[in-house]
Every structure is written in structure tokens, then in C-alpha cells.
Design a protein around this motif. Sequence first.
Motif, PDB file in Angstrom:
ATOM      1  N   CYS A  45       0.741  -1.450   0.068  1.00 15.80           N
ATOM      2  CA  CYS A  45      -0.025   0.371   0.038  1.00 15.80           C
ATOM      3  C   CYS A  45       0.377   1.041   0.229  1.00 15.80           C
ATOM      4  O   CYS A  45       2.202   1.890   0.372  1.00 15.80           O
ATOM      5  CB  CYS A  45      -1.216  -0.126   1.264  1.00 15.80           C
ATOM      6  SG  CYS A  45      -2.291  -0.786   0.818  1.00 15.80           S
ATOM      7  N   GLN A  94     -10.349   4.233 -10.057  1.00 15.03           N
ATOM      8  CA  GLN A  94     -10.791   5.435  -8.861  1.00 15.03           C
ATOM      9  C   GLN A  94     -12.287   5.236  -9.041  1.00 15.03           C
ATOM     10  O   GLN A  94     -13.894   4.377  -8.507  1.00 15.03           O
ATOM     11  CB  GLN A  94     -10.666   5.917  -7.215  1.00 15.03           C
ATOM     12  CG  GLN A  94     -11.352   6.548  -6.330  1.00 15.03           C
ATOM     13  CD  GLN A  94     -11.480   7.656  -6.387  1.00 15.03           C
ATOM     14  OE1 GLN A  94     -10.496   7.966  -6.239  1.00 15.03           O
ATOM     15  NE2 GLN A  94     -11.695   8.519  -4.958  1.00 15.03           N
ATOM     16  N   GLU A 171      -7.114   4.215  -5.038  1.00 16.60           N
ATOM     17  CA  GLU A 171      -7.802   4.458  -4.033  1.00 16.60           C
ATOM     18  C   GLU A 171      -9.304   3.615  -4.374  1.00 16.60           C
ATOM     19  O   GLU A 171     -10.479   3.944  -4.984  1.00 16.60           O
ATOM     20  CB  GLU A 171      -8.407   5.351  -3.969  1.00 16.60           C
ATOM     21  CG  GLU A 171      -7.837   6.715  -3.912  1.00 16.60           C
ATOM     22  CD  GLU A 171      -7.085   6.865  -2.247  1.00 16.60           C
ATOM     23  OE1 GLU A 171      -8.071   6.089  -1.773  1.00 16.60           O
ATOM     24  OE2 GLU A 171      -6.401   7.837  -2.039  1.00 16.60           O
ATOM     25  N   GLY A 174     -12.872   4.111  -2.850  1.00 17.58           N
ATOM     26  CA  GLY A 174     -12.679   5.607  -2.218  1.00 17.58           C
ATOM     27  C   GLY A 174     -14.588   5.759  -2.272  1.00 17.58           C
ATOM     28  O   GLY A 174     -15.046   6.412  -1.405  1.00 17.58           O
ATOM     29  N   GLN A 185     -12.457  -4.886   2.378  1.00 16.56           N
ATOM     30  CA  GLN A 185     -11.295  -4.805   2.651  1.00 16.56           C
ATOM     31  C   GLN A 185     -10.813  -6.140   2.312  1.00 16.56           C
ATOM     32  O   GLN A 185      -9.747  -6.677   2.005  1.00 16.56           O
ATOM     33  CB  GLN A 185     -11.214  -3.542   3.559  1.00 16.56           C
ATOM     34  CG  GLN A 185     -11.155  -2.279   3.583  1.00 16.56           C
ATOM     35  CD  GLN A 185     -10.575  -1.591   4.198  1.00 16.56           C
ATOM     36  OE1 GLN A 185     -10.427  -2.389   5.593  1.00 16.56           O
ATOM     37  NE2 GLN A 185     -10.530  -0.065   4.854  1.00 16.56           N
ATOM     38  N   THR A 203      -3.667   4.954  -1.214  1.00 16.02           N
ATOM     39  CA  THR A 203      -5.015   5.022  -0.518  1.00 16.02           C
ATOM     40  C   THR A 203      -4.495   5.786   0.411  1.00 16.02           C
ATOM     41  O   THR A 203      -3.436   6.361   0.719  1.00 16.02           O
ATOM     42  CB  THR A 203      -6.013   3.725   0.140  1.00 16.02           C
ATOM     43  OG1 THR A 203      -6.618   3.834   1.022  1.00 16.02           O
ATOM     44  CG2 THR A 203      -4.162   3.579   1.766  1.00 16.02           C
ATOM     45  N   ASP A 205      -5.810   6.233   3.758  1.00 15.39           N
ATOM     46  CA  ASP A 205      -6.866   5.595   4.692  1.00 15.39           C
ATOM     47  C   ASP A 205      -5.633   5.007   5.110  1.00 15.39           C
ATOM     48  O   ASP A 205      -5.395   3.967   5.177  1.00 15.39           O
ATOM     49  CB  ASP A 205      -8.490   5.705   4.416  1.00 15.39           C
ATOM     50  CG  ASP A 205      -8.449   4.413   5.494  1.00 15.39           C
ATOM     51  OD1 ASP A 205      -8.533   4.839   6.533  1.00 15.39           O
ATOM     52  OD2 ASP A 205     -10.217   4.196   5.333  1.00 15.39           O
ATOM     53  N   GLU A 208      -7.239   1.668   6.264  1.00 17.14           N
ATOM     54  CA  GLU A 208      -7.665   0.689   5.258  1.00 17.14           C
ATOM     55  C   GLU A 208      -5.644  -0.014   4.144  1.00 17.14           C
ATOM     56  O   GLU A 208      -5.791  -1.329   4.585  1.00 17.14           O
ATOM     57  CB  GLU A 208      -7.335   1.585   4.300  1.00 17.14           C
ATOM     58  CG  GLU A 208      -8.418   0.916   2.438  1.00 17.14           C
ATOM     59  CD  GLU A 208      -8.726   1.675   1.961  1.00 17.14           C
ATOM     60  OE1 GLU A 208      -9.763   1.942   1.874  1.00 17.14           O
ATOM     61  OE2 GLU A 208      -8.178   2.174   0.795  1.00 17.14           O
TER      62      GLU A 208
END
Length: 369
Positions: A45, A94, A171, A174, A185, A203, A205, A208
Motif C-alpha cells: 500500500c 478509482q 483508491e 474510495g 477490504q 490509499t 486511509d 485501510e
Amino acid sequence: MAELPRAGASASGTLLRLAQLTKRFGAHTAVEGVSLDLTAGEFMCLLGPSGCGKSTLLRLVAGFEAPSSGSISLDGRDLAGLPPHRRPVNMMFQSYALFPHMSVAGNVAYGLKGLGLSRSAVGERVGRLLRLVRLDAFAERRPDRLSGGQRQRVALARALAREPRVLLLDEPLGALDRSLREETQGELRALQRRLATTFVVVTHDPAEAMTLADRIGVMDRGRLVQVGPAADLYERPVSRFVAGLLGDVNLIEGRVGPDTGGASRTVETALGPIRALPPSVALSPDAGVVVAIRPERIALAQGPEAGREEELAGTITETTFLGERIRRQVRMRDGSLLRVSTPAGGTSWEAGTPVRLGFPPEAAVILPA
């Protein structure tokens, strides 16, 4: 240029290598000097705020942007000059970019155009992918008749149709609401493990990233500032930026004392001396630093005075119930506020209660100021 062979990872174990990768748009440097090795079957990630260069990095690997300098290689072969459709890499955007006039099966099959497969081979692969993402019962539906999570899985199946060596996802969750995002996830992680395909997900986040990734690469202003497993980045950040990005953290300013040996160093602060793990970079004596300590690593005890040298005295000013945990705000003797997170169901302390805060040296880390 010939297609790259579908071989395994190189003898060094590296599948994809980015070496001093830089991308400039005029006077703006979007990606600067990024070096990163990924192994076959790894889930990576890229985490960071908007505008930090993570999506540009993905587009460089996919071939939608050409690097200003540096190199990208797969299985030891340089990808320079190879257009996106000739790379054994695919990218899921995305927006999903599904064709509204095509069925679910048609959207997935579109990803197979240009491979020279027979009609039966295309049908077999589409069916296998739809079963993999649990959409085989929706093969004839149009995208506008699907939920957000189902559209996400159609886009994922289409991205996997060409059996890429590396799948890039910008993303990917998203557009989903919180509950569906958390559910998806787990599905995405399970799918990646089943396929053993190298995934690179962008990401912003942190939760995440920590849920999905084998390793996280934190980006800041175009640079890759720290790479490692989630636990390493959370417990041993290399900077204030990384510490704050990966979750709630208390930062206590001070000056580092002399190195007297041992695993920890002393920092002189307005709250008193604090022992913590040293940073990854060398610090001169008396250098300005901050001590980073996560709220859940602080233990509370009731009482007006610190009972041990490593304890700090304060007064509770606010208590917030958060379900499984209780977050308390504690005002210290210098007027600063520290946050403490403890499991719910313990002692019920109201505002105004004097308390002692304690934590072992290995629970805190010294960071450059």
C-alpha cells in the motif's frame, strides 16, 4: 518491442524494482528519487495525503506517464518505452470506468481484447473471474443495476482478466460507504492471497493500509519516507509526519540527553525526564526532539503525585466513551494535554481526578523535532 516473458521473480526475489524514480511536471516535482523493490505475491500500500505523488507513481509503473529520470524494471527487464497495453501490468481506477451499455460479462471480456483468445477461451476466463468475485449470477446485468460494491468487483475482475503480473489499484474502495468499505477490504485481501498476484494499492486511509498491506510505503511531497510492515511504522515511525499519519499520537517536546548506553535515551522535557527508544538517525547531545507515545501505550493510576521516576502527574479534564475503549484527556503540570486510551469497563474517573501516567521506555520513540 517484444512482450515481456511471464517468468517468476528474479533470483534476488525482486519482481518489480523502482530505482531513483523521478517525475517532474514543469517546475513541479510530483515524484522524487523513489526506490522500492516488490516481491512476487506481495500486497503493498502506498499511503499519504492528496498530492503527495502516490497516484503519479502508479501511473509511472502502468506506463501512462514517462519518468523524468530513474528506471522501472520487472523481472530485471527495463520497462522504458513499453506502452501500457504491452506491459504485464494493469491498473484499476478509482472511478471503475465501467461501460454502461455492456453487461457485467461484457465489461470483463473487454479486458481480454487483443489477446487473440478464442470465443470459448474468453467465455471460460470470464466465467472463472466472475465466480472468483462472486458475481457469476449477475453476468447479464448492466452496471447501473449493481450496488457500489458489486461495481467495484466488476472493475476488479476486468483488471485481472489479462492476468497481470502486477495489479495497480488507485483508491479502489474510495467510492464505497464505511461499512461496505470495511467488508470489501477483507474480500480484496482474501482474493489477493488466493491469486498470489502482486497488488499495489494507493490509499489515503491509514486504517485501510494497515488492514490490507504486507508492507506500507508512506509518501510525503513526492518522496517515499518510510517503508515497512504496519506494526513497524506504527511503533517505530521515523518522523512526526509518519507518526501522525498512522494514528493518534502524543508528541512531547524536549532535548535529548547524553548517550549513556543501553537501549533507550533520556529526553529532558517540561514534564520531567522521559526515557524512550532512540531515533533511526544520529542526534547530537542537547538536540531538539519530540517523544512520540501512542495513547493506548499509557497506563493510568489514581493519585496526586508521581509514584515512580518514569511516571508523570496530571489531571483528567475530559472523558469520552468510544465503545470498546475510553479516551481521556489529561492536563499536565506545564499546561499541555496528553491523550490516554484504555479499555472500557475499568475505573470510572471523572474530570478533575488527579492521575499518574506511566509507560515503559520501549513504548515511546524519540523523533527529530
